[in-house]
Write a protein that holds these residues in place. Sequence first.
Motif, short mmCIF file in Angstrom:
data_model
loop_
_atom_site.label_atom_id
_atom_site.label_comp_id
_atom_site.label_asym_id
_atom_site.label_seq_id
_atom_site.Cartn_x
_atom_site.Cartn_y
_atom_site.Cartn_z
N LEU A 165 0.82 -1.18 0.00
CA LEU A 165 0.06 -0.01 0.11
C LEU A 165 0.86 1.05 -0.10
CD1 LEU A 165 -2.81 -0.91 2.90
CD2 LEU A 165 -3.21 -1.03 0.21
N PRO A 166 0.29 2.43 -0.74
CA PRO A 166 1.28 3.64 -0.38
C PRO A 166 1.14 3.99 0.77
CG PRO A 166 -0.70 3.60 -2.32
CD PRO A 166 -0.68 2.50 -1.41
N LEU A 167 2.40 4.83 1.20
CA LEU A 167 2.04 5.47 2.36
C LEU A 167 1.59 6.74 2.36
CD1 LEU A 167 4.37 3.48 2.81
CD2 LEU A 167 5.62 4.94 4.31
N GLU A 168 1.40 7.66 3.28
CA GLU A 168 0.86 8.89 3.40
C GLU A 168 1.71 9.94 3.84
OE1 GLU A 168 -3.58 9.71 4.01
OE2 GLU A 168 -3.52 7.66 4.93
N LEU A 169 1.98 11.03 3.01
CA LEU A 169 3.05 12.37 3.65
C LEU A 169 2.60 13.47 3.29
CD1 LEU A 169 6.12 13.13 4.41
CD2 LEU A 169 6.22 13.30 1.73
N THR A 224 2.17 -1.10 8.07
CA THR A 224 2.87 -1.36 9.26
C THR A 224 2.11 -0.91 10.61
OG1 THR A 224 4.39 0.75 9.61
CG2 THR A 224 5.10 -1.62 8.54
N GLY A 225 1.24 0.25 10.42
CA GLY A 225 0.36 0.94 11.51
C GLY A 225 1.26 2.06 11.97
N ILE A 226 2.62 2.44 11.74
CA ILE A 226 3.40 3.33 12.21
C ILE A 226 3.05 4.74 11.70
CG2 ILE A 226 5.68 4.16 12.37
CD1 ILE A 226 5.11 1.57 14.00
N ASN A 227 3.01 5.82 12.68
CA ASN A 227 2.94 7.12 12.11
C ASN A 227 3.93 7.96 12.88
OD1 ASN A 227 0.15 6.11 11.26
ND2 ASN A 227 -0.80 6.92 13.10
N MET A 228 4.41 8.85 12.17
CA MET A 228 5.73 9.45 12.56
C MET A 228 5.73 10.75 12.31
SD MET A 228 8.68 6.57 12.00
CE MET A 228 9.85 7.45 13.04
N PHE A 229 6.56 11.90 13.19
CA PHE A 229 6.95 12.89 12.62
C PHE A 229 8.54 13.12 12.84
CE2 PHE A 229 3.27 14.02 15.04
CZ PHE A 229 2.44 14.98 14.01
N GLU A 230 9.15 14.21 12.49
CA GLU A 230 10.74 14.38 12.62
C GLU A 230 11.35 13.64 11.38
OE1 GLU A 230 11.99 16.22 14.65
OE2 GLU A 230 10.17 16.32 15.89
N SER A 231 11.88 14.34 10.42
CA SER A 231 12.74 14.00 9.36
C SER A 231 13.56 13.02 9.51
CB SER A 231 13.18 14.98 8.41
OG SER A 231 14.06 15.77 9.27
N GLY A 232 14.35 13.16 10.43
CA GLY A 232 15.77 12.07 10.65
C GLY A 232 15.04 10.77 10.96
N GLU A 233 14.13 10.87 12.04
CA GLU A 233 13.56 9.58 12.38
C GLU A 233 12.61 8.87 11.22
OE1 GLU A 233 14.01 8.02 15.36
OE2 GLU A 233 15.55 9.84 15.76
N LEU A 238 12.22 4.48 7.37
CA LEU A 238 12.07 4.06 5.91
C LEU A 238 13.22 3.11 5.40
CD1 LEU A 238 10.69 7.12 4.15
CD2 LEU A 238 9.47 5.49 5.00
N TYR A 239 14.62 3.33 5.77
CA TYR A 239 15.43 2.42 5.33
C TYR A 239 15.43 1.31 6.26
CZ TYR A 239 17.79 5.44 1.62
OH TYR A 239 17.97 6.02 0.72
N ALA A 240 15.15 1.35 7.38
CA ALA A 240 15.11 0.22 8.25
C ALA A 240 14.08 -0.70 7.87
CB ALA A 240 14.95 0.41 9.87
N VAL A 241 12.91 -0.22 7.55
CA VAL A 241 11.75 -1.28 6.99
C VAL A 241 11.73 -1.57 5.56
CG1 VAL A 241 9.31 -1.39 6.80
CG2 VAL A 241 10.20 -0.28 8.93
N TYR A 242 12.22 -0.77 4.65
CA TYR A 242 12.01 -0.90 3.38
C TYR A 242 13.73 -0.88 2.41
CZ TYR A 242 7.24 0.05 4.21
OH TYR A 242 5.92 0.00 4.58
N GLY A 243 14.49 -0.59 3.28
CA GLY A 243 15.87 -0.65 2.88
C GLY A 243 16.58 -1.92 2.34
N GLU A 244 17.65 -1.96 1.92
CA GLU A 244 18.38 -3.12 1.27
C GLU A 244 18.67 -4.36 2.39
OE1 GLU A 244 22.09 -3.97 -1.92
OE2 GLU A 244 22.17 -2.21 -0.19
#
Length: 270
Positions: A165-169, A224-233, A238-244
Motif C-alpha cells: 500500500l502507498p504511505l501517506e506524507l 505497518t500501522g506506524i505514524n511518525m513526525f521528525e524527518s531524521g526519524e 524508511l530505510y530500516a523497514v524498506y531498505g536493502e
Amino acid sequence: IVSGSIGSAMRGYSGAMVTGYSLGVKDSKIVESSSSLPEKRPTKPLQLFEYEACPFCRKVREALTILDLEVYVYPCPRGGKRFRPLAEKLGGKQMFPYLVDPNTDFVGYESDQLVKYLFQTYGDGNVPITLSLGPLTNASSGFATMFRPSKGMKRAGSKVVYPELPLELWSYEPSPFCKVVREAFCELEIPYLLHNTARGSPQRAVLKERVGRFQVPYIEDPNTGINMFESGEIVKYLYAVYGEKAPGAQMQVPEGLAMKMPVLEKTQSA
C-alpha cells in the motif's frame, strides 16, 4: 537540511504558500487562508511519475503545492524497477515528469505543459512568475537540485522491500525537512499519497485535527500501522523497514505488485 534550504531559496521558496494566500486575524488569532483556491476540488488524487532530483519534476511539484492538490507519487529513480516500466507502458517512454489526472483523463509529459494544465484546470489560469520564466525557471530549478547532488536520483541498493500500500506524507515542497523524506521515498521506490500543506492550505487544519498539532513532515504507514513526525526519524524508519538490509528485501518486484499503481481504498471513490 542546509543544502535543501539553499535550493529552496534559489527557487524563491516557490510552493511555500498556496495561490491567493492571505493573512488575517480572527478571534484575536492570526489566520492563514486563500482567497482564490476553488471550493470544488478534484474528487480523486492526481498521479505523478517522477523522481525527486529532477528539476523539471520539481516545477510540477511546486505547482501541485501552490494549488493545494493531493497526488499519488510513484517514484521513478534511475535504476528503479517498480514504476519506471509502468510509466513506459502507460505513456510509451521513460520520460519524467509524467502526470495522469483520473478526474479529466488528461495525461502528459513536459513540465511547462503540465504546469499550464494544472493552473488552467485547478486555478485561475495564471501561472505564477516563479513557474513562468521559461529558461530562467529551468535554470533555477536545476541549480536548486545541484545543492543536493545524487540525493533522490538513484535507487538505493540492489534490493528493497516493496510495500503493498502507498504511505501517506504531509509535506510542502520548499521545506528542507520534507525534502529529505521525499528523497528517501524516491530512492526506495516507495509510493505515497502526498498531502500538500503550504501556508494557507486547509490541509494544515485537517492535519492538526487528525494528530493534535501541525508539524511536517508527517507520515502514516498503513502497511505497518506506524505514524511518525521528525524527518531524521522518518528517514531511519524508511530505510530500516524498506531498505536493502530490511527483512524481506528483494531485487525484483513481486508479481502481484508489478505494473500496478497502488492506491488507498479511501481514495478510490473519494
